[in-house]
Scaffold this motif. Sequence first.
Motif, PDB file in Angstrom:
ATOM      1  N   UNK A  30       0.832  -1.210   0.000  1.00 47.90           N
ATOM      2  CA  UNK A  30       0.000   0.000   0.000  1.00 47.90           C
ATOM      3  C   UNK A  30       0.860   1.250   0.000  1.00 47.90           C
ATOM      4  N   UNK A  31       1.944   1.235   0.769  1.00 45.36           N
ATOM      5  CA  UNK A  31       2.837   2.393   0.838  1.00 45.36           C
ATOM      6  C   UNK A  31       3.508   2.631  -0.507  1.00 45.36           C
ATOM      7  N   UNK A  32       3.939   1.562  -1.159  1.00 48.38           N
ATOM      8  CA  UNK A  32       4.564   1.701  -2.475  1.00 48.38           C
ATOM      9  C   UNK A  32       3.574   2.276  -3.478  1.00 48.38           C
ATOM     10  N   UNK A  33       2.349   1.800  -3.450  1.00 49.82           N
ATOM     11  CA  UNK A  33       1.328   2.323  -4.363  1.00 49.82           C
ATOM     12  C   UNK A  33       1.031   3.796  -4.072  1.00 49.82           C
ATOM     13  N   UNK A  34       1.027   4.165  -2.798  1.00 46.20           N
ATOM     14  CA  UNK A  34       0.777   5.560  -2.444  1.00 46.20           C
ATOM     15  C   UNK A  34       1.901   6.452  -2.961  1.00 46.20           C
ATOM     16  N   UNK A  35       3.141   6.031  -2.802  1.00 43.07           N
ATOM     17  CA  UNK A  35       4.282   6.813  -3.288  1.00 43.07           C
ATOM     18  C   UNK A  35       4.242   6.895  -4.807  1.00 43.07           C
ATOM     19  N   UNK A  36       3.924   5.781  -5.458  1.00 49.54           N
ATOM     20  CA  UNK A  36       3.824   5.777  -6.920  1.00 49.54           C
ATOM     21  C   UNK A  36       2.749   6.764  -7.386  1.00 49.54           C
ATOM     22  N   UNK A  37       1.613   6.790  -6.688  1.00 50.59           N
ATOM     23  CA  UNK A  37       0.551   7.734  -7.035  1.00 50.59           C
ATOM     24  C   UNK A  37       0.977   9.174  -6.830  1.00 50.59           C
ATOM     25  N   UNK A  38       1.735   9.444  -5.762  1.00 48.82           N
ATOM     26  CA  UNK A  38       2.216  10.803  -5.525  1.00 48.82           C
ATOM     27  C   UNK A  38       3.177  11.248  -6.626  1.00 48.82           C
ATOM     28  N   UNK A  39       4.049  10.344  -7.038  1.00 47.99           N
ATOM     29  CA  UNK A  39       5.006  10.684  -8.100  1.00 47.99           C
ATOM     30  C   UNK A  39       4.252  10.978  -9.399  1.00 47.99           C
ATOM     31  N   UNK A  40       3.291  10.121  -9.720  1.00 46.25           N
ATOM     32  CA  UNK A  40       2.523  10.344 -10.950  1.00 46.25           C
ATOM     33  C   UNK A  40       1.749  11.655 -10.903  1.00 46.25           C
ATOM     34  N   UNK A  41       1.195  11.997  -9.736  1.00 48.33           N
ATOM     35  CA  UNK A  41       0.440  13.252  -9.643  1.00 48.33           C
ATOM     36  C   UNK A  41       1.377  14.457  -9.763  1.00 48.33           C
ATOM     37  N   UNK A  42       2.587  14.361  -9.211  1.00 44.14           N
ATOM     38  CA  UNK A  42       3.546  15.469  -9.359  1.00 44.14           C
ATOM     39  C   UNK A  42       3.947  15.650 -10.813  1.00 44.14           C
ATOM     40  N   UNK A  43       4.055  14.543 -11.544  1.00 43.66           N
ATOM     41  CA  UNK A  43       4.410  14.625 -12.957  1.00 43.66           C
ATOM     42  C   UNK A  43       3.199  14.893 -13.844  1.00 43.66           C
ATOM     43  N   UNK A  44       2.014  14.973 -13.232  1.00 44.94           N
ATOM     44  CA  UNK A  44       0.750  15.196 -13.930  1.00 44.94           C
ATOM     45  C   UNK A  44       0.520  14.137 -15.008  1.00 44.94           C
ATOM     46  N   UNK A  45       0.753  12.873 -14.610  1.00 46.70           N
ATOM     47  CA  UNK A  45       0.528  11.745 -15.503  1.00 46.70           C
ATOM     48  C   UNK A  45      -0.599  10.891 -14.946  1.00 46.70           C
ATOM     49  N   UNK A  46      -1.514  10.413 -15.788  1.00 45.64           N
ATOM     50  CA  UNK A  46      -2.597   9.561 -15.285  1.00 45.64           C
ATOM     51  C   UNK A  46      -2.120   8.149 -14.973  1.00 45.64           C
ATOM     52  N   UNK A  47      -1.093   7.684 -15.696  1.00 44.45           N
ATOM     53  CA  UNK A  47      -0.563   6.327 -15.504  1.00 44.45           C
ATOM     54  C   UNK A  47       0.921   6.331 -15.857  1.00 44.45           C
ATOM     55  N   UNK A  48       1.654   5.330 -15.403  1.00 43.09           N
ATOM     56  CA  UNK A  48       3.077   5.286 -15.765  1.00 43.09           C
ATOM     57  C   UNK A  48       3.241   5.146 -17.275  1.00 43.09           C
ATOM     58  N   UNK A  49       4.259   5.785 -17.849  1.00 45.88           N
ATOM     59  CA  UNK A  49       4.472   5.669 -19.293  1.00 45.88           C
ATOM     60  C   UNK A  49       4.918   4.252 -19.656  1.00 45.88           C
ATOM     61  N   UNK A  50       4.632   3.849 -20.873  1.00 46.09           N
ATOM     62  CA  UNK A  50       5.047   2.529 -21.350  1.00 46.09           C
ATOM     63  C   UNK A  50       6.559   2.511 -21.500  1.00 46.09           C
ATOM     64  N   UNK A  51       7.141   1.379 -21.159  1.00 46.51           N
ATOM     65  CA  UNK A  51       8.599   1.278 -21.262  1.00 46.51           C
ATOM     66  C   UNK A  51       9.000   1.087 -22.713  1.00 46.51           C
ATOM     67  N   UNK A  52      10.004   1.838 -23.170  1.00 49.13           N
ATOM     68  CA  UNK A  52      10.452   1.676 -24.555  1.00 49.13           C
ATOM     69  C   UNK A  52      11.200   0.342 -24.693  1.00 49.13           C
ATOM     70  N   UNK A  53      11.252  -0.198 -25.896  1.00 52.13           N
ATOM     71  CA  UNK A  53      11.998  -1.456 -26.083  1.00 52.13           C
ATOM     72  C   UNK A  53      13.487  -1.213 -25.834  1.00 52.13           C
ATOM     73  N   UNK A  54      14.189  -2.202 -25.295  1.00 56.02           N
ATOM     74  CA  UNK A  54      15.618  -2.010 -25.012  1.00 56.02           C
ATOM     75  C   UNK A  54      16.410  -1.814 -26.302  1.00 56.02           C
ATOM     76  N   UNK A  55      17.321  -0.854 -26.253  1.00 58.13           N
ATOM     77  CA  UNK A  55      18.168  -0.582 -27.410  1.00 58.13           C
ATOM     78  C   UNK A  55      19.500  -1.290 -27.223  1.00 58.13           C
ATOM     79  N   UNK A  56      20.147  -1.678 -28.298  1.00 59.75           N
ATOM     80  CA  UNK A  56      21.470  -2.304 -28.151  1.00 59.75           C
ATOM     81  C   UNK A  56      22.481  -1.269 -27.657  1.00 59.75           C
ATOM     82  N   UNK A  57      23.401  -1.731 -26.837  1.00 65.60           N
ATOM     83  CA  UNK A  57      24.421  -0.867 -26.267  1.00 65.60           C
ATOM     84  C   UNK A  57      25.457  -0.524 -27.336  1.00 65.60           C
TER      85      UNK A  57
END
Length: 97
Positions: A30-57
């Motif tokens: 619950x605490x992790x979800x609360x912190x995640x929600x606070x971070x998203x609200x500070x960034x004004x995002x409704x949900x976490x962004x999709x992760x981009x596909x890994x690029x070769x190094x």
Amino acid sequence: MELAVLLALLGAARALSTCRLLDLEAARRKRIEAVRGQILSKLRLPAPPAEPPPRPLPEEVRALYNSTRELLRQRARLRPPEDPEEYYAKELHRFPM
């Protein structure tokens, strides 16, 4: 006899208790979800962004990493082993105030 009465009373007292057991793992989630929600609200995002596909190094980055790692290994081999006596103070200085 006394032990049986004591155990019976203990069982009855436990049944009447209104205290719930504390689930630390659920509280942690619950605490992790609360912190995640606070971070998203500070960034004004409704949900976490999709992760981009890994690029070769890039090969330059890989070569730099490998050369740095090899340099650190060489330095570690050349460094004399630490003397445990050097860790402790040799002299004690007192300054009257």
